[in-house]
Design a protein around this motif. Structure first.
Motif, mmCIF file in Angstrom:
data_model
loop_
_atom_site.group_PDB
_atom_site.id
_atom_site.type_symbol
_atom_site.label_atom_id
_atom_site.label_comp_id
_atom_site.label_asym_id
_atom_site.label_seq_id
_atom_site.Cartn_x
_atom_site.Cartn_y
_atom_site.Cartn_z
ATOM 1 N N UNK A 81 31.622 37.699 51.394
ATOM 2 C CA UNK A 81 31.949 38.527 52.557
ATOM 3 C C UNK A 81 32.975 39.607 52.206
ATOM 4 N N UNK A 82 33.914 39.274 51.336
ATOM 5 C CA UNK A 82 34.882 40.277 50.870
ATOM 6 C C UNK A 82 34.162 41.409 50.139
ATOM 7 N N UNK A 83 33.257 41.049 49.269
ATOM 8 C CA UNK A 83 32.503 42.050 48.513
ATOM 9 C C UNK A 83 31.673 42.920 49.450
ATOM 10 N N UNK A 84 31.007 42.296 50.405
ATOM 11 C CA UNK A 84 30.189 43.050 51.365
ATOM 12 C C UNK A 84 31.055 44.000 52.189
ATOM 13 N N UNK A 85 32.212 43.537 52.610
ATOM 14 C CA UNK A 85 33.110 44.398 53.395
ATOM 15 C C UNK A 85 33.610 45.554 52.542
ATOM 16 N N UNK A 86 33.961 45.290 51.294
ATOM 17 C CA UNK A 86 34.463 46.335 50.413
ATOM 18 C C UNK A 86 33.415 47.429 50.213
ATOM 19 N N UNK A 95 39.767 50.474 52.031
ATOM 20 C CA UNK A 95 39.538 49.766 50.766
ATOM 21 C C UNK A 95 40.843 49.190 50.219
ATOM 22 N N UNK A 96 41.911 49.946 50.346
ATOM 23 C CA UNK A 96 43.219 49.474 49.874
ATOM 24 C C UNK A 96 43.664 48.236 50.656
ATOM 25 N N UNK A 99 41.727 45.337 49.447
ATOM 26 C CA UNK A 99 42.192 44.877 48.138
ATOM 27 C C UNK A 99 43.413 43.979 48.291
ATOM 28 N N UNK A 100 44.295 44.318 49.221
ATOM 29 C CA UNK A 100 45.455 43.457 49.498
ATOM 30 C C UNK A 100 44.986 42.108 50.051
ATOM 31 N N UNK A 101 44.014 42.145 50.928
ATOM 32 C CA UNK A 101 43.460 40.912 51.484
ATOM 33 C C UNK A 101 42.840 40.079 50.366
ATOM 34 N N UNK A 102 42.132 40.732 49.464
ATOM 35 C CA UNK A 102 41.506 40.013 48.352
ATOM 36 C C UNK A 102 42.556 39.359 47.456
ATOM 37 N N UNK A 103 43.643 40.066 47.162
ATOM 38 C CA UNK A 103 44.717 39.480 46.342
ATOM 39 C C UNK A 103 45.334 38.277 47.038
ATOM 40 N N UNK A 104 45.559 38.410 48.329
ATOM 41 C CA UNK A 104 46.112 37.299 49.098
ATOM 42 C C UNK A 104 45.139 36.118 49.095
ATOM 43 N N UNK A 145 43.438 40.824 58.560
ATOM 44 C CA UNK A 145 42.128 41.345 58.955
ATOM 45 C C UNK A 145 42.187 41.839 60.395
ATOM 46 N N UNK A 146 42.893 41.124 61.240
ATOM 47 C CA UNK A 146 43.051 41.557 62.637
ATOM 48 C C UNK A 146 43.709 42.934 62.713
ATOM 49 N N UNK A 147 44.685 43.194 61.852
ATOM 50 C CA UNK A 147 45.334 44.506 61.811
ATOM 51 C C UNK A 147 44.314 45.576 61.446
ATOM 52 N N UNK A 148 43.471 45.294 60.472
ATOM 53 C CA UNK A 148 42.447 46.260 60.082
ATOM 54 C C UNK A 148 41.455 46.475 61.227
ATOM 55 N N UNK A 149 41.099 45.412 61.946
ATOM 56 C CA UNK A 149 40.240 45.553 63.129
ATOM 57 C C UNK A 149 40.880 46.507 64.135
ATOM 58 N N UNK A 150 42.147 46.303 64.405
ATOM 59 C CA UNK A 150 42.848 47.129 65.394
ATOM 60 C C UNK A 150 42.860 48.593 64.973
ATOM 61 N N UNK A 151 43.088 48.850 63.702
ATOM 62 C CA UNK A 151 43.072 50.235 63.226
ATOM 63 C C UNK A 151 41.691 50.861 63.410
ATOM 64 N N UNK A 152 40.654 50.090 63.162
ATOM 65 C CA UNK A 152 39.299 50.607 63.358
ATOM 66 C C UNK A 152 39.016 50.852 64.833
ATOM 67 N N UNK A 153 39.478 49.953 65.686
ATOM 68 C CA UNK A 153 39.305 50.160 67.128
ATOM 69 C C UNK A 153 39.999 51.441 67.571
ATOM 70 N N UNK A 154 41.179 51.708 67.053
ATOM 71 C CA UNK A 154 41.881 52.934 67.403
ATOM 72 C C UNK A 154 41.111 54.159 66.940
ATOM 73 N N UNK A 155 40.545 54.098 65.730
ATOM 74 C CA UNK A 155 39.732 55.204 65.233
ATOM 75 C C UNK A 155 38.527 55.431 66.133
ATOM 76 N N UNK A 156 37.847 54.354 66.486
ATOM 77 C CA UNK A 156 36.662 54.471 67.340
ATOM 78 C C UNK A 156 37.043 55.054 68.699
ATOM 79 N N UNK A 157 38.160 54.593 69.251
ATOM 80 C CA UNK A 157 38.616 55.108 70.542
ATOM 81 C C UNK A 157 38.925 56.603 70.432
ATOM 82 N N UNK A 158 39.569 57.009 69.361
ATOM 83 C CA UNK A 158 39.871 58.424 69.140
ATOM 84 C C UNK A 158 38.579 59.239 69.058
#
Length: 175
Positions: A81-86, A95-96, A99-104, A145-158
């Motif tokens: 799933x990490x690979x598919x998301x990347x 992507x950055x 990559x942090x999520x993958x290291x964690x 991952x939730x933080x990344x979701x929120x950032x995407x939601x903000x982009x979509x809303x914009x």
């Protein structure tokens, strides 16, 4: 003769429609792409991480060898799933963050194996503490991952607001 006089007017109207609606369609395409193509792999990744929390816990409690196999299977699922998301992320920031999520995740994998294998011969109390730390670290990873979701939601809303504004006659570059 009157119809010939309307041709330039029709040309101008066509040009206005094309210059107005193509940016709207492009913005809508961005919204759809972001929500479907990028967010769904993150949802699948988050689900895989949630499922992967339990095998080390269950193994510690029950010492059931099946939990070891379950852990291996869930590790592979998270990795996939990490690979598919990347592969779906189009922005460098996304992507950055992945990559942090993958290291964690790599650290969490090691922690989970240390609990299951107990190579240091930890006592039951120490293993329990390691398990609590593992759980906390896994949920912190899921929060990333939730933080990344929120950032995407903000982009979509914009993008939605840009598109909505352009339909009302506002310029897309000003939104």
């Amino acid at each position: 003769m009157a119809s010939l006089a309307l041709i330039p007017l029709l040309g101008i109207m066509s040009l206005v429609l094309v210059s107005t609606y193509f940016p709207v369609f492009k913005a809508m395409d961005n919204i759809v792409y972001e929500s479907m193509e990028e967010m769904m792999p993150l949802v699948r990744l988050e689900n895989a991480l949630h499922r992967s929390v339990m095998p080390p816990n269950d193994y510690l409690i029950h010492q059931n060898p099946e939990e070891r196999e379950n852990w291996k299977r869930l590790i592979a699922s998270v990795d996939n799933q990490l690979q598919a998301a990347m592969e779906k992320m189009k922005f460098e920031e996304e992507r950055s963050a992945l990559q942090e999520i993958e290291q964690s995740w790599q650290q969490r994998r090691s922690e989970g194996w240390a609990i299951i294998n107990n190579p240091e011969g930890l006592s039951a109390l120490q293993l329990g503490e390691a398990m609590e730390q593992f759980d906390a670290n896994m949920y912190q990873l899921i929060d990333q991952i939730e933080v990344q979701h929120e950032e995407m939601h903000q982009f979509i809303h914009h993008e939605y607001l840009r598109t909505k504004g352009s339909r009302r006659g506002h310029c897309l570059s000003q939104c």
